[in-house]
Design a protein around this motif. Structure first.
Motif, PDB file in Angstrom:
ATOM      1  N   GLU A  50       0.923  -1.169   0.020  1.00 25.63           N
ATOM      2  CA  GLU A  50       0.059  -0.167  -0.094  1.00 25.63           C
ATOM      3  C   GLU A  50       0.890   1.192   0.044  1.00 25.63           C
ATOM      4  OE1 GLU A  50      -2.345  -0.483   3.408  1.00 25.63           O
ATOM      5  OE2 GLU A  50      -3.772  -2.041   2.589  1.00 25.63           O
ATOM      6  N   ASN A  51       1.927   1.154   0.837  1.00 23.28           N
ATOM      7  CA  ASN A  51       2.876   2.403   0.737  1.00 23.28           C
ATOM      8  C   ASN A  51       3.553   2.723  -0.555  1.00 23.28           C
ATOM      9  OD1 ASN A  51       6.027   3.360   1.408  1.00 23.28           O
ATOM     10  ND2 ASN A  51       4.296   4.246   2.764  1.00 23.28           N
ATOM     11  N   LEU A  52       3.953   1.601  -1.111  1.00 15.02           N
ATOM     12  CA  LEU A  52       4.848   1.792  -2.445  1.00 15.02           C
ATOM     13  C   LEU A  52       4.049   2.039  -3.570  1.00 15.02           C
ATOM     14  CD1 LEU A  52       7.360  -1.244  -1.874  1.00 15.02           C
ATOM     15  CD2 LEU A  52       7.924   1.147  -2.104  1.00 15.02           C
ATOM     16  N   THR A  53       2.661   1.658  -3.741  1.00 13.88           N
ATOM     17  CA  THR A  53       1.883   1.804  -4.690  1.00 13.88           C
ATOM     18  C   THR A  53       1.291   3.230  -4.714  1.00 13.88           C
ATOM     19  OG1 THR A  53       0.150   0.841  -3.714  1.00 13.88           O
ATOM     20  CG2 THR A  53       1.137  -0.563  -5.217  1.00 13.88           C
ATOM     21  N   GLN A  54       1.673   4.084  -3.891  1.00 13.61           N
ATOM     22  CA  GLN A  54       1.178   5.527  -3.650  1.00 13.61           C
ATOM     23  C   GLN A  54       2.076   6.255  -4.791  1.00 13.61           C
ATOM     24  OE1 GLN A  54       0.541   7.086   0.331  1.00 13.61           O
ATOM     25  NE2 GLN A  54       2.287   5.800   0.577  1.00 13.61           N
ATOM     26  N   LEU A  55       3.258   5.629  -5.287  1.00 11.26           N
ATOM     27  CA  LEU A  55       3.873   6.315  -6.264  1.00 11.26           C
ATOM     28  C   LEU A  55       3.481   6.182  -7.648  1.00 11.26           C
ATOM     29  CD1 LEU A  55       7.944   5.683  -5.205  1.00 11.26           C
ATOM     30  CD2 LEU A  55       6.555   7.696  -4.866  1.00 11.26           C
ATOM     31  N   GLU A  56       3.290   6.986  -8.585  1.00  9.14           N
ATOM     32  CA  GLU A  56       3.055   6.964  -9.803  1.00  9.14           C
ATOM     33  C   GLU A  56       3.952   5.806 -10.690  1.00  9.14           C
ATOM     34  OE1 GLU A  56       2.098   9.492 -13.902  1.00  9.14           O
ATOM     35  OE2 GLU A  56       2.530  10.597 -11.873  1.00  9.14           O
ATOM     36  N   GLY A  57       3.269   4.782 -11.254  1.00  9.79           N
ATOM     37  CA  GLY A  57       4.050   3.966 -11.991  1.00  9.79           C
ATOM     38  C   GLY A  57       4.393   2.698 -11.253  1.00  9.79           C
ATOM     39  N   VAL A  58       4.182   2.598  -9.907  1.00 13.66           N
ATOM     40  CA  VAL A  58       4.473   1.324  -9.133  1.00 13.66           C
ATOM     41  C   VAL A  58       3.068   0.617  -9.188  1.00 13.66           C
ATOM     42  CG1 VAL A  58       5.384   0.584  -7.136  1.00 13.66           C
ATOM     43  CG2 VAL A  58       6.227   2.672  -7.862  1.00 13.66           C
TER      44      VAL A  58
END
Length: 471
Positions: A353-361
């Motif tokens: 959940e934390n990492l998918t906040q970034l665009e493209g991840v």
């Protein structure tokens, strides 16, 4: 000097105390040599000899043959020397027997003290050499008394010390009780050799198994490792080359008879017998029994094992007050972390959940990053571009762009820096103890080391004797 009983005393000391005849004779000669020097002056040169035929101690004073005597203690005139030895010449050294030294009562007492001291020192050397070579053996003795909380055990020829810290918790002994112990060390002290025993050492457990299990005595089964929390629980790892033999079953015995005898000796200490394996993952799985292990991840460089178990297996893997995991760490020599599978899954979920906040991840990309040890946006921003490119199979430019995006997101506070809910995934952790664990290291004390200890002890003893003689 005639001593009618001297020969009998020398023989008796040899029989009763095991002291060599030469040692006793040397002590007597040394004693009367010191006494002669005190009586006639240290400037003179004297020699004491024991005549085995006559049972006499003969004392000789050596003097230089000269024309003119200036010091009668060290010189003798040529004419007087001729009367004693017709072949003597100027410059010779002549040995003159002192026929009647007329030693006083104090002189005789001094000689006796020196003889007794030498005999005691010889006894100490004999005891030291005899018990030094028994280090690592199982010994049996009788309790005599308590001294400052330590138990004094009579081993027959000498007393040994069973220190308070080497006694199993809850054990009590009475004078006259017969006990077994592991002879851990023999050291030379100012009071003589000190024999140290232990009932808490893992090697005591090993020696008891060697006595109870014939297959261990003949080498068919080998004890690879042992770990103990004395009085509570122990683990022992066994192995055999013979595929037809079950090493665990052989140690347990018919209806548990063999292991039960050892449990009784150790005051009810629970003993787990596990099968040793050269692959540490398999070995630690055996060591953590009866817990079911889901998976094991190992770090060879740091010697750390992450053991993942289901929630209902946590208590079994950890054990009462962490005993099971501690003993497993001692047994394997690796640090063991017990990790809850459900908590690990929660941790992974929060990290995704934390990492998918970034665009493209994407979620799939986040899973790859987590497997590579990148658990948050902060971890991603601190990653090297080349490493990230290798993890995700990207170009260096694309990897650097992702890192820059993570750093910009943190600075702008648009995204959360860490997972919204931190989960502590390690339920228990244990490191191997320095004292307990692999016995191969304990038992492989080289013979050269033993010889060095023995020679050093002898040197110290001889130095003490030399210092005594000079007084």
């Amino acid at each position: 000097m005639n001593f009618s009983e001297l020969g009998k005393v020398i023989e008796q000391l040899g029989k009763d105390r095991g002291i060599k005849k030469d040692v006793v004779i040397g002590a007597i000669e040394q004693a009367f040599l010191v006494t002669a020097r005190k009586k006639y002056g240290i400037q003179g040169e004297f020699e004491a000899r024991y005549n085995t035929d006559d049972g006499e101690v003969e004392i000789y004073q050596y003097k230089n043959v000269v024309d003119s005597v200036k010091d009668s203690i060290v010189e003798i005139g040529f004419d007087d020397a001729k009367e004693l030895d017709e072949d003597c010449e100027i410059g010779d050294q002549l040995g003159i027997k002192i026929e009647d030294p007329r030693f006083s009562r104090v002189d005789i007492q001094t000689a006796k003290q020196i003889i007794f001291q030498k005999v005691r020192d010889a006894e100490r050397e004999i005891l030291f050499s005899e018990f030094k070579h028994r280090e690592g053996d199982l010994v049996t003795g009788i309790v005599r008394r308590y001294e400052r909380g330590n138990v004094i055990v009579d081993l027959g020829k000498a007393d040994a010390i069973l220190a308070r810290k080497e006694i199993i918790y809850g054990e009590t002994f009475k004078p006259g009780d017969r006990i077994q112990a592991y002879l851990s060390e023999v050291v030379m002290t100012n009071r003589g050799p000190e024999i140290r025993l232990s009932r808490t050492s893992p090697m005591f457990l090993v020696k008891l198994f060697e006595v109870e299990v014939p297959e261990i005595q003949d080498g068919t089964i080998e004890i690879k490792a042992a770990a103990r929390e004395p009085g509570h629980r122990a683990k022992i790892a066994v192995w055999t080359e013979d595929r037809d033999i079950d090493p665990v079953g052989a140690c347990v015995g018919m209806k548990g008879s063999r292991v039960q005898n050892i449990v009784n000796e150790l005051q009810g200490e629970k003993i787990d017998i596990v099968k040793w394996h050269d692959e540490v993952e398999v070995f630690v799985k055996n060591a953590l029994a009866p817990a079911d292990i889901t998976s094991i991840n190992g770090n060879t460089e740091e010697k750390v094992l992450d053991v993942i178990v289901e929630e209902d297996q946590l208590s079994l893997a950890i054990g009462r007050r962490g005993q099971n995991v501690r003993l497993a760490a001692m047994l394997t020599g690796w640090k063991v972390n017990i990790i809850s599978k459900s908590k690990l899954q929660e941790k992974v979920k929060f990290s995704v959940e934390n990492l998918t906040q970034l665009e493209g991840v994407t979620e799939a990309t986040a899973q790859v990053l987590i497997q590579s040890g990148i658990m948050s946006v902060v971890d991603l921003s601190a990653t090297e571009a080349d490493d990230l490119a290798r993890f995700l199979d990207l170009s260096s430019e694309e990897a650097q762009k992702m890192i820059d995006t993570a750093a910009a997101g943190i600075e702008s506070e648009e995204i959360a820096n860490e997972p919204s809910e931190e989960a502590e995934i390690i339920s228990a952790s244990a490191v191997p103890s320095a004292r307990m664990g692999m016995i191969a290291k304990e038992s492989e004390s080289t013979e050269e080391g033993d010889d060095d200890k023995f020679s050093e002890a002898e040197k110290r003893l001889r130095e003490e004797l030399a210092a005594f003689k000079l007084k």
